[in-house]
Design a protein around this motif. Structure first.
Motif, PDB file in Angstrom:
ATOM      1  N   ILE A1060       7.252 -10.491  11.417  1.00  0.00           N
ATOM      2  CA  ILE A1060       6.107  -9.627  11.147  1.00  0.00           C
ATOM      3  C   ILE A1060       4.895 -10.170  11.879  1.00  0.00           C
ATOM      4  O   ILE A1060       4.601 -11.370  11.814  1.00  0.00           O
ATOM      5  N   ILE A1061       4.177  -9.290  12.588  1.00  0.00           N
ATOM      6  CA  ILE A1061       2.912  -9.619  13.242  1.00  0.00           C
ATOM      7  C   ILE A1061       1.812  -8.860  12.538  1.00  0.00           C
ATOM      8  O   ILE A1061       1.890  -7.633  12.410  1.00  0.00           O
ATOM      9  N   VAL A1062       0.777  -9.585  12.070  1.00  0.00           N
ATOM     10  CA  VAL A1062      -0.314  -8.979  11.319  1.00  0.00           C
ATOM     11  C   VAL A1062      -1.584  -9.054  12.154  1.00  0.00           C
ATOM     12  O   VAL A1062      -1.927 -10.101  12.706  1.00  0.00           O
ATOM     13  N   PHE A1063      -2.306  -7.925  12.270  1.00  0.00           N
ATOM     14  CA  PHE A1063      -3.601  -7.848  12.948  1.00  0.00           C
ATOM     15  C   PHE A1063      -4.655  -7.447  11.929  1.00  0.00           C
ATOM     16  O   PHE A1063      -4.483  -6.444  11.207  1.00  0.00           O
ATOM     17  N   ILE A1064      -5.748  -8.215  11.848  1.00  0.00           N
ATOM     18  CA  ILE A1064      -6.864  -7.875  10.953  1.00  0.00           C
ATOM     19  C   ILE A1064      -8.177  -8.105  11.679  1.00  0.00           C
ATOM     20  O   ILE A1064      -8.259  -8.862  12.646  1.00  0.00           O
ATOM     21  N   THR A1065      -9.179  -7.398  11.211  1.00  0.00           N
ATOM     22  CA  THR A1065     -10.549  -7.631  11.672  1.00  0.00           C
ATOM     23  C   THR A1065     -11.428  -7.817  10.445  1.00  0.00           C
ATOM     24  O   THR A1065     -11.075  -7.384   9.340  1.00  0.00           O
ATOM     25  N   SER A1066     -12.586  -8.409  10.647  1.00  0.00           N
ATOM     26  CA  SER A1066     -13.495  -8.624   9.525  1.00  0.00           C
ATOM     27  C   SER A1066     -14.362  -7.399   9.316  1.00  0.00           C
ATOM     28  O   SER A1066     -14.546  -6.588  10.228  1.00  0.00           O
ATOM     29  N   LYS A1124       3.371 -11.108  23.299  1.00  0.00           N
ATOM     30  CA  LYS A1124       4.391 -10.139  23.732  1.00  0.00           C
ATOM     31  C   LYS A1124       5.632 -10.859  24.244  1.00  0.00           C
ATOM     32  O   LYS A1124       6.770 -10.494  23.923  1.00  0.00           O
ATOM     33  N   TYR A1125       5.431 -11.899  25.058  1.00  0.00           N
ATOM     34  CA  TYR A1125       6.578 -12.658  25.545  1.00  0.00           C
ATOM     35  C   TYR A1125       7.340 -13.307  24.399  1.00  0.00           C
ATOM     36  O   TYR A1125       8.574 -13.386  24.401  1.00  0.00           O
ATOM     37  N   GLN A1126       6.601 -13.787  23.407  1.00  0.00           N
ATOM     38  CA  GLN A1126       7.243 -14.381  22.239  1.00  0.00           C
ATOM     39  C   GLN A1126       8.116 -13.362  21.504  1.00  0.00           C
ATOM     40  O   GLN A1126       9.215 -13.678  21.051  1.00  0.00           O
ATOM     41  N   ALA A1131      15.520 -11.958  18.511  1.00  0.00           N
ATOM     42  CA  ALA A1131      16.522 -10.899  18.317  1.00  0.00           C
ATOM     43  C   ALA A1131      16.354 -10.202  16.974  1.00  0.00           C
ATOM     44  O   ALA A1131      17.043  -9.225  16.706  1.00  0.00           O
ATOM     45  N   LYS A1132      15.462 -10.719  16.128  1.00  0.00           N
ATOM     46  CA  LYS A1132      15.265 -10.106  14.810  1.00  0.00           C
ATOM     47  C   LYS A1132      14.473  -8.804  14.927  1.00  0.00           C
ATOM     48  O   LYS A1132      13.703  -8.620  15.865  1.00  0.00           O
ATOM     49  N   PRO A1133      14.635  -7.909  13.959  1.00  0.00           N
ATOM     50  CA  PRO A1133      13.778  -6.724  13.912  1.00  0.00           C
ATOM     51  C   PRO A1133      12.317  -7.135  13.762  1.00  0.00           C
ATOM     52  O   PRO A1133      11.998  -8.144  13.128  1.00  0.00           O
ATOM     53  N   LEU A1134      11.439  -6.352  14.353  1.00  0.00           N
ATOM     54  CA  LEU A1134      10.024  -6.699  14.406  1.00  0.00           C
ATOM     55  C   LEU A1134       9.196  -5.626  13.723  1.00  0.00           C
ATOM     56  O   LEU A1134       9.403  -4.429  13.939  1.00  0.00           O
ATOM     57  N   ILE A1135       8.258  -6.066  12.890  1.00  0.00           N
ATOM     58  CA  ILE A1135       7.293  -5.171  12.261  1.00  0.00           C
ATOM     59  C   ILE A1135       5.909  -5.608  12.714  1.00  0.00           C
ATOM     60  O   ILE A1135       5.541  -6.777  12.613  1.00  0.00           O
ATOM     61  N   VAL A1136       5.130  -4.650  13.224  1.00  0.00           N
ATOM     62  CA  VAL A1136       3.746  -4.893  13.621  1.00  0.00           C
ATOM     63  C   VAL A1136       2.869  -4.123  12.643  1.00  0.00           C
ATOM     64  O   VAL A1136       3.051  -2.915  12.470  1.00  0.00           O
ATOM     65  N   THR A1137       1.937  -4.812  11.987  1.00  0.00           N
ATOM     66  CA  THR A1137       1.123  -4.173  10.956  1.00  0.00           C
ATOM     67  C   THR A1137      -0.314  -4.615  11.087  1.00  0.00           C
ATOM     68  O   THR A1137      -0.625  -5.622  11.745  1.00  0.00           O
ATOM     69  N   GLY A1138      -1.222  -3.846  10.491  1.00  0.00           N
ATOM     70  CA  GLY A1138      -2.629  -4.177  10.554  1.00  0.00           C
ATOM     71  C   GLY A1138      -3.445  -3.301   9.646  1.00  0.00           C
ATOM     72  O   GLY A1138      -3.000  -2.219   9.218  1.00  0.00           O
ATOM     73  N   HIS A1139      -4.670  -3.771   9.357  1.00  0.00           N
ATOM     74  CA  HIS A1139      -5.579  -3.057   8.482  1.00  0.00           C
ATOM     75  C   HIS A1139      -6.832  -2.689   9.247  1.00  0.00           C
ATOM     76  O   HIS A1139      -7.331  -3.471  10.064  1.00  0.00           O
ATOM     77  N   SER A1140      -7.316  -1.468   9.010  1.00  0.00           N
ATOM     78  CA  SER A1140      -8.548  -0.986   9.623  1.00  0.00           C
ATOM     79  C   SER A1140      -8.417  -1.027  11.145  1.00  0.00           C
ATOM     80  O   SER A1140      -7.421  -0.535  11.686  1.00  0.00           O
ATOM     81  N   LEU A1141      -9.431  -1.625  11.845  1.00  0.00           N
ATOM     82  CA  LEU A1141      -9.348  -1.705  13.301  1.00  0.00           C
ATOM     83  C   LEU A1141      -8.179  -2.567  13.740  1.00  0.00           C
ATOM     84  O   LEU A1141      -7.641  -2.396  14.839  1.00  0.00           O
ATOM     85  N   PHE A1149      -0.494  -2.509  20.506  1.00  0.00           N
ATOM     86  CA  PHE A1149       0.452  -3.571  20.814  1.00  0.00           C
ATOM     87  C   PHE A1149       1.901  -3.070  20.672  1.00  0.00           C
ATOM     88  O   PHE A1149       2.770  -3.417  21.479  1.00  0.00           O
ATOM     89  N   THR A1150       2.139  -2.238  19.667  1.00  0.00           N
ATOM     90  CA  THR A1150       3.491  -1.671  19.486  1.00  0.00           C
ATOM     91  C   THR A1150       3.874  -0.786  20.660  1.00  0.00           C
ATOM     92  O   THR A1150       5.010  -0.831  21.144  1.00  0.00           O
ATOM     93  N   LEU A1151       2.930   0.045  21.128  1.00  0.00           N
ATOM     94  CA  LEU A1151       3.204   0.888  22.297  1.00  0.00           C
ATOM     95  C   LEU A1151       3.533   0.027  23.511  1.00  0.00           C
ATOM     96  O   LEU A1151       4.425   0.344  24.307  1.00  0.00           O
ATOM     97  N   TRP A1152       2.808  -1.060  23.678  1.00  0.00           N
ATOM     98  CA  TRP A1152       3.054  -1.989  24.792  1.00  0.00           C
ATOM     99  C   TRP A1152       4.467  -2.555  24.704  1.00  0.00           C
ATOM    100  O   TRP A1152       5.182  -2.652  25.702  1.00  0.00           O
ATOM    101  N   LEU A1153       4.872  -2.930  23.478  1.00  0.00           N
ATOM    102  CA  LEU A1153       6.218  -3.457  23.289  1.00  0.00           C
ATOM    103  C   LEU A1153       7.286  -2.388  23.561  1.00  0.00           C
ATOM    104  O   LEU A1153       8.315  -2.657  24.184  1.00  0.00           O
ATOM    105  N   LEU A1154       7.031  -1.187  23.071  1.00  0.00           N
ATOM    106  CA  LEU A1154       8.015  -0.117  23.266  1.00  0.00           C
ATOM    107  C   LEU A1154       8.254   0.157  24.740  1.00  0.00           C
ATOM    108  O   LEU A1154       9.378   0.457  25.165  1.00  0.00           O
ATOM    109  N   GLU A1155       7.200   0.056  25.557  1.00  0.00           N
ATOM    110  CA  GLU A1155       7.341   0.322  26.986  1.00  0.00           C
ATOM    111  C   GLU A1155       8.077  -0.795  27.701  1.00  0.00           C
ATOM    112  O   GLU A1155       8.865  -0.554  28.625  1.00  0.00           O
TER     113      GLU A1155
END
Length: 1571
Positions: A1060-1066, A1124-1126, A1131-1141, A1149-1155
């Motif tokens: 899981i990758i978490v993105f947050i802003t203050s 992204k390289y990481q 090989a595990k399933p990946l979840i990208v999540t975030g709150h607000s911005l 970032f998910t779109l970048w990975l999908l491409e």
């Protein structure tokens, strides 16, 4: 099994993984269950013939020669087919008798009486009884009464010679294989019901008269006629044919009685003049009678009572009636008519002694008169009242008759004794030999009276003994069959409980336990051992094969039940734990069901029960609906009136009287009913109660005037009823034009419902009108009105069920999770069966049986009114007539099953499950009828009991067959949701705690994004993602969050099964960036982060991205690149999540990975955002939506009434005390799936317009702080964790009126948006819909290729020359495929371009095959027009892209198709431009032949040809060209001939060496080795 629609609780994850396996199990089990049911009922239906009706015929008996002189030398048998006794004996309206000659015989010369026939009163059984002396074997019905299952003896067999003339259906039965016979028959075409058939009788007499005249010249024939023991048989069919066509009261039929009397007179005079020795006996009788409506077959006296007149040699003379006279030895005849019945006074014969006989008694009478042995299979008793013999001779005759019957008994006893391990003899005949000796002693003592009495007693005991051995195995077989039926019903109940109810979920904790058997091996072993022992004992007793089948079926069924021991035990525990009211309800349902089925059983013999049934049902249903429906409605009254109307028909006579005016009026009534239903369908669709029935949005009729055409055909059929009947009544033949029109109207009308609208009411109305014309044309009376009445009741049934369905939804449909779960079924758009659903199969059974007995007695042969077919055919054709009659009887059944199928669709219950319940109900009736089968009493009762049992036994096949037929008409019916809130617009979900509880309405709309949302919530991934966001926030202290702030933070979590990758802003960052939030950066901007997403640009389109989000992404680009390289290394399933911005950055970032990720080797990442603002414009949304697999990866959670950030760019906002102008709806567009939650409910949608509308509807609170939003989303996630969510629209019942109106307006708006979206989807080219058509076109091209090869021309040149019509057809197919593939390629190019090929492998390889097949044809067209340079100037873009994508796919997969093939005979040339190179090479050769060509051009052309040589040789080495290029007439071989003339003799190259040595001949076989 917790399956809750779109989103379920956490336990549903395991359930969903088991659904495919469960469905396969159910499908497999149902397949063999249906096969088992068909086989079981077919086998058990035959059991009644082993139990009750074994064949009476046995072989191996000795003949019993009479010990008295023959009274007559010859005998004449005259059989007037279909002659009723009353019409023969009674006078006409003028007081004159119709048979004066035979009446004079009765009064002066011979004896008379009534011959009592036994049903079935058909021609063959009657003649078998008369001539062979035994009653027809019931199993002969399998051969249509046209042949006997086994050979039998007859009087004709015992005669010296038989002369027979008459019908081709009767005479050959007895004389066809008889060597000592002379016979002739007229052609079948003579039997025309449109004419007076009395000429058939004249034909028979003329044939016999010609025979006698011929004997005057033929001495051999003369000597034959002068011998003794001769039989003359004249079959007179006129009365039967005229009775069928004109009824027995008609003048034609009555005149035919005079004809047969005159023939009898002429036969008598002819023979007496010919022989002049008074040694001829005459017998005049009939095989059966004729009912008033012109049919026969049952046991009515009009069918069983036939005249019998006997006179001549050996026959007693008339005797007056005396009080001492009494009939012979029995009290009742075979048809249960009492002996000594008074002779009707109108017959005028009450003063002359009458001697009635059973029909089988005529055979021993004929044998006695001729002094012949009785037929060995005869069971007739010699009627002494007709024989004029001495007392001693009478005793001898009766004794001979007795011994013949006794021999049959002894033979049957011997056969059974030899086959039985434990034999039980017939004790009354244990000392039969002593009885015979006693009779001989009495004869010697001249005690003829005692000898006669003892002989008759012995004969009676012998007949009883025959019956004993015919039913010897009765008790044993009845026990086995009964156990088999019970086992079948129990097993059927178990299957329905497991497959179609919630018991399988409630009984077991884990789904696997449903399939786990208890001691399966032991049960199977015990079953096999028991079957082996039973089979061995049956084998020792030499039992018939069917006995083994009965035991095998019964043992197999109970073995299967034992296999389900664990389920039965758990089910018992489950029911034991239920409350008493549930058990009472269950028992009450069972009792009511059995009572209804028992009433149906009795209705087979008492049709009036249906009258009382529908009177009561109409009243009860009316009162029930009146109290249930809260608004004023005419439905209760309509239901009541239709039921009462239908109740009238079972009071009417089973024999339908002619009434053509009523048939015509019925046509008018049917049109009125159709018009009313059409009006209702058009005007009721606006009422929310009728949404499910009146569906005009699904599909319009392909023919707008279809209803008018159907109404016209009904009216036209009524006109044809009048015209056809009037012509036939006037004794005119049916006009050919009328006959053709009747056939056309009936056939054409039945196809029209297939093209009607697919709404429930529209389709049912079309079916009703479609089958009306053939039914009207086959009707003769009130049954035409019955058709309309039945249609009205079926509509009432549909309205009743629809009302219950709607009322169940407007009430509190779901106050607990359990009630929601019980309404769900594993199949799409369906639900589990409930106890209350038992009303559906029970109602079906009632209506189905009304279709059987509403207008007659389907179980009786007499109900087959033959005049019904006279509007289609008048020439006698038994098979076609029977087919038309059966089709007429089937039409009401088809209507009932169509309504039944429509109701199962309306209620969303499984039709196959209801089918099994129908079979269960019918088997309850079947086992009752099994015990009601009779082998005593009248044959009419016996025959009816057989037909009743057969009808119910056949329902498993009969109903299944009708289901299959009606499915053609009902499979397209589509049901719309029954309430406005449940329409397919915006699937809403309701949580189950205090703030989220509300009613749920079902509406199914499938979408990949919604399916992903279901998985995410039910699996707990959403909760896990928010937990990591909370953990990430917790890593920073509150002061840092409030004061210092940070732009963007992320954290990588490695869990056991997922990363899981978490993105947050203050909040500080959010306040700083969002004031400029409406600004967007276009894709054309020269910014590093924007260029990353250029892959979303395709075909010149552009997009814009949220400036704040892309700024955050750009500020941390290098770090994100490392992240992204990481991600690429895991090989595990990946979840990208975030709150607000942070959620916006997570989406980018998910779109970048999908491409960039190689999806074929890694799973697609999933992106969950919470409170994230919209990210891009319409172009951005469309670019992502073009790739559904990407679009379904995004799930955005938004608190619509608490958080203003998600709606910031859609509606005006007061966030941060700043007024931001509301963005226009076409600026920012949502993408992905949105989970929008508020205090009243929660909705899940992937429709961008719907999401925007919902976001704009809700007003948010002012001055909302970020910390509070964190708690809001935490609470939302917790509530979603425990929710059972369905697709559909839901609301609280206590919503304020103003809020309710707003929501109603929103619903209406969303409905319009959804409809627009669905219409737009239809406009989009969908290759999947064209797949089958494309396959068909490719098949034509394959066929064309084979034809071309057979012509030694080749595919390319065969098309290029185009001489035949098939070539023009291929051009059409080519154009179709080209246009479709252009559309497919164009659509694929719109998708975001990445490393992967836009087309899936299946479509890519299909496109490659199509390219290699079609492009050569385009090349042929191109060069035929004189053009050049196809590859550079003329090649279509879609060919270029398909070839490019195919090569890219080869490179990515590492697999090349350029491998050596062993057989190139059937391949397509790999390079689809091969023929373009050939054409260019031929142009080069022609250019070199020009005389004034320059040297430079010559060298250039030679160089091109050498390059072409190398190209061709390279393709050959790769086995990449089809062997067709070497066919004699191909362009390549023509090029070679041209090129061979141009090259020098010593020129040598790989290709010239290959061609000159004819190595290409070995190429096709793959046996050529090339370096």
């Amino acid at each position: 099994m917790d399956v809750g629609g779109i989103l379920g609780n956490r336990d549903s994850k395991q359930s969903k993984s088991n659904i495919p396996r469960r469905r396969k199990w159910v499908k497999r089990r149902e397949t063999w269950l249906v096969l088992l049911g068909v086989i079981l009922h077919a086998v058990y239906m035959l059991s009644i013939f082993d139990i009750y009706f074994k064949t009476p015929i046995v072989h191996g008996m000795d003949l019993v020669s009479p010990r008295f002189p023959a009274p007559a030398r010859r005998l004449v048998l005259l059989v007037a087919d279909g002659l009723r006794a009353d019409k023969f004996f009674e006078p006409d309206s003028d007081g004159n008798f119709r048979a004066p000659f035979l009446r004079s015989v009765i009064k002066n010369q011979g004896r008379w009486g009534v011959s009592h026939a036994r049903p079935p009163t058909e021609s063959r059984p009657g003649h078998v009884a008369i001539i062979a002396g035994f009653y027809e074997d019931p199993s002969a019905v399998t051969k249509g009464w046209k042949a006997n299952p086994v050979e039998f003896d007859s009087v004709f067999n015992r005669s010296r010679h038989t002369f027979s003339y008459g019908s081709p259906d009767i005479v050959p039965i007895f004389c066809g294989a008889l060597p000592h016979s002379t016979w002739a028959t007229y052609p079948h075409e003579f039997e025309d019901f449109a004419t007076d058939a009395s000429f058939l009788d004249e034909w028979s007499f003329d044939q016999f008269q010609n025979l006698l005249n011929k004997s005057n010249e033929d001495q051999k024939l003369r000597r034959l006629l002068e011998q003794d023991n001769l039989v003359v048989f004249l079959h007179l069919l006129g009365c039967d044919s005229n009775g069928h066509a004109h009824r027995p009261f008609s003048s034609i039929y009555l005149n035919n009685v005079k004809v047969v009397d005159h023939i009898a007179e002429r036969v008598y005079n002819l023979l007496e003049n010919y022989y002049n020795d008074n040694r001829t006996s005459y017998i005049f009788t009939a095989d059966h009678g004729m009912s008033d409506k012109g049919s026969h077959g049952d046991g009515h006296p009009s069918n069983t009572d036939t005249p019998l007149v006997v006179w001549g040699a050996g026959v007693k003379t008339p005797r007056p009636v005396s009080e001492k006279d009494h009939s012979d030895h029995v009290l009742r005849f075979i048809d249960q008519h009492v002996h000594d019945a008074p002779t009707p006074k109108e017959w005028g014969l009450d003063g002359i002694e009458r001697v009635d006989v059973n029909q089988a008694d005529i055979a021993p009478l004929m044998s006695t008169l001729l002094g012949l042995p009785c037929p060995v299979n005869s069971v007739g008793n010699l009627p002494l009242g007709y024989v004029d013999m001495k007392k001693e001779e009478e005793v001898e005759a009766v004794l001979a008759n007795t011994k013949q019957i006794l021999n049959q008994f002894l033979r049957k006893s011997q056969i059974k004794h030899s086959h039985s391990l434990y034999f039980k003899p017939f004790k009354p005949l244990a000392h039969y030999s002593s009885m015979l000796n006693q009779i001989e002693d009495l004869l010697g003592a001249r005690d003829y009276k005692a000898a006669m009495q003892l002989s008759e007693n012995l004969r009676s005991l012998a007949l009883k003994g025959l019956h004993y051995f015919q039913t010897y195995d009765l008790l044993m077989l009845m026990g086995i069959i009964t156990l088999g039926y019970i086992g079948w019903m129990v097993f059927l109940v178990l299957h329905v409980l497991q497959a179609y109810t919630s018991f399988s979920r409630d009984v077991f904790v884990k789904e696997e336990a449903v399939h786990q058997k208890f001691n399966t091996g032991k049960a199977q072993l015990c079953g096999c051992l028991f079957m082996a022992v039973a089979s061995f004992l049956l084998f020792l007793e030499r039992s018939p094969p069917l006995y083994h089948a009965y035991f095998a079926m019964t043992v197999f069924l109970w073995t299967q039940i034992l296999d389900e021991y664990k389920f039965i035990k758990a089910l018992w525990r489950h029911l034991s734990g239920k409350k008493s009211d549930y058990v009472i309800k269950l028992l009450a349902t069972g009792v009511v069901s059995v009572i209804i089925l028992e009433l149906l059983v009795h209705s087979f013999t008492e049709r009036k029960l249906y009258t009382w049934c529908f009177l009561a049902v109409g009243l009860i249903a009316c009162i029930y609906l009146y109290k249930l429906i809260p608004w004023r409605s005419g439905i209760p009254v309509f239901v009541c009136l239709t039921c009462w109307f239908l109740s009238l028909f079972t009071l009417m006579p089973a024999e339908i009287p002619d009434n053509n005016k009523l048939v015509i009026a019925s046509g008018v009534m049917i049109v009125v009913i159709g018009l009313t239903a059409k009006w209702f369908d058009l005007h009721a669709s606006g009422n929310k109660c009728w949404y499910g029935m009146c569906n005009h949005e699904k599909s319009r009729s392909r023919f707008p005037m279809l209803f008018q055409l159907q109404a016209l055909l009904v009216a036209l059929s009524s006109v044809m009823v009048f015209l056809s009947t009037s012509h036939r009544t006037e004794k005119q033949e049916l006009h050919t034009i009328h006959q053709l029109m009747n056939w056309f109207i009936a056939g054409f009308s039945m196809f029209l419902p297939l093209f009607s609208e697919n709404g429930l009411l529209s389709r049912l109305n079309s079916i009703f009108l479609g089958f009306a014309p053939p039914f009207l044309l086959l009707s003769i009376g009130y049954e035409a009105v019955f058709y309309g009445a039945l249609g009205l009741v079926l509509i009432a049934w549909v309205l009743f069920e629809n009302s219950l369905l709607y009322l169940s939804k407007v009430k509190k449909p779901s106050t607990s999770g359990k009630s929601l779960e019980e309404s769900v079924l594993l199949e799409n758009n369906g639900r589990y069966l409930q106890l209350s659903d038992m009303r559906i199969p029970l109602t079906f059974m009632v209506l189905f049986n009304v279709a059987f007995f509403g207008t007659g007695n389907f179980a009786s042969i007499a109900s087959f009114e033959i005049s019904s077919v006279y509007r289609f055919i008048t020439v006698f054709s038994p098979f076609l007539m029977a087919a038309l009659l059966i089709f007429k009887l089937f039409i009401p059944f088809l209507l009932v099953i169509c309504a039944f199928s429509a109701i199962t669709k309306l209620l969303k219950v499984p039709r196959i499950g209801c089918y099994f319940l129908v079979i269960l109900c019918s088997d309850v009736m079947t086992i009752h009828f099994f015990f009601l089968v009779k082998n005593t009493g009248s044959w009419m009762e016996i025959g009816n009991s057989i037909s009743h049992f057969g009808i119910m036994s056949a329902q498993v096949v009969f109903v299944l067959l009708l289901f299959a037929i009606t499915n053609i008409y009902t499979k397209d019916i589509e049901i719309k949701s029954t309430s406005r809130e449940a329409r397919k617009v915006m699937p809403l979900m309701q949580a189950m705690d205090v703030n989220f509880v509300s009613s749920v309405s079902k509406c199914v709309l499938f979408c990949s994004g919604l399916e992903v949302a279901s998985f995410i919530v039910s699996s707990g991934l959403l909760k896990l993602s928010w937990a990591k966001i909370s953990d990430c926030y917790a890593g920073f202290n509150q002061n840092e969050l409030r004061n210092s702030g940070f732009s963007l933070r992320w954290k990588f979590y490695e869990e056991a099964d997922v990363n899981i990758i978490v993105f947050i802003t203050s909040p500080i960052c959010t306040k700083a960036l969002l004031p400029d939030s409406k600004e967007m950066i276009p894709s054309a901007a020269n910014q590093r982060s924007v260029r990353v997403f250029e892959f979303l640009c395709n075909n010149g389109n552009s997009f814009c991205i949220h400036k704040a989000a892309i700024a955050l992404f750009d500020d941390h680009f290098d770090e994100l690149l490392q992240l992204k390289y990481q991600c690429g290394r895991t090989a595990k399933p990946l979840i990208v999540t975030g709150h607000s911005l942070g959620g916006s950055v997570a989406s980018l970032f998910t779109l970048w990975l999908l491409e960039s990720l190689e999806i074929s080797k890694a799973k697609r990442p999933l992106c969950f955002t919470f409170g994230s603002p919209l990210l891009g414009d319409k172009g951005f949304q469309q670019a992502i939506s073009e790739h559904p697999a990407w679009n379904s990866c995004f799930l955005h959670v938004a608190a619509t009434s608490k958080d203003s950030i998600p709606k910031l760019f859609i509606a005006p906002s007061h966030y941060l005390n700043s007024v931001i102008e509301a963005s226009k709806s076409d600026h920012y567009k949502p993408f992905g799936t949105f989970l929008l939650c508020c205090e009243n409910g929660c909705t899940c949608s992937d429709n961008p317009e719907a999401v925007s509308e919902v976001l704009m509807m809700f007003e948010t609170e002012d001055a909302v702080n970020e910390e509070r939003m964190i708690h809001v989303y935490e609470r939302i996630v917790e509530q979603l964790e425990s929710v059972i969510i369905r697709k559909g629209l839901s609301r609280k019942e206590q919503i304020h009126q103003q809020r309710s109106n707003e929501l109603d307006n929103l619903i209406k708006k969303l409905e319009e948006l959804e409809m627009t979206r669905m219409l737009n989807k239809r406009k989009v080219f969908d290759p999947e819909k064209k797949l089958n058509d494309m396959k068909v076109k490719m098949a034509y091209l394959e066929w064309y290729k084979k034809v071309a090869k057979a012509k030694e021309t080749g595919y390319y040149d065969f098309y290029k020359n185009r001489l035949a019509q098939r070539d023009h057809d291929i051009t059409k197919h080519k154009k179709f495929l080209t246009n479709n593939w252009k559309a497919i390629v164009a659509q694929a190019e719109k998708k975001p371009q990445g490393q992967l090929v836009p087309l899936r492998p299946r479509w890519l390889y299909s496109g490659t095959t199509c390219r290699r097949m079609i492009e050569p044809l385009d090349i042929a067209d191109y060069y035929k027009d004189g053009k050049r340079n196809y590859v550079t100037d003329g090649r279509s873009h879609h060919y270029i892209m398909l070839e490019q994508w195919f090569k890219e796919d080869e490179q990515q997969s590492g697999v090349s198709v350029d491998t050596k093939k062993q057989n190139v005979d059937a391949i397509l040339t790999y390079d689809s431009c091969f023929w373009a190179h050939v054409e260019e090479a031929r142009i080069c050769c022609k250019s070199m032949e020009v005389a004034d060509i320059k040297m430079e051009e010559m060298e250039s052309l030679r160089q091109k040809l050498k390059e072409f040589e190398g190209y061709v040789m390279e393709q050959i080495k790769k086995s990449a060209v089809s062997s067709e290029i070497f066919l004699k007439g191909s362009s390549f071989m023509q090029w070679w001939k041209e090129y061979e003339k141009l090259i020098e003799a010593n020129y040598n190259s790989a290709l010239t060496n290959f061609m000159k040595k004819s190595k290409f001949l070995q190429y096709a076989g793959g046996c050529l080795a090339l370096d």
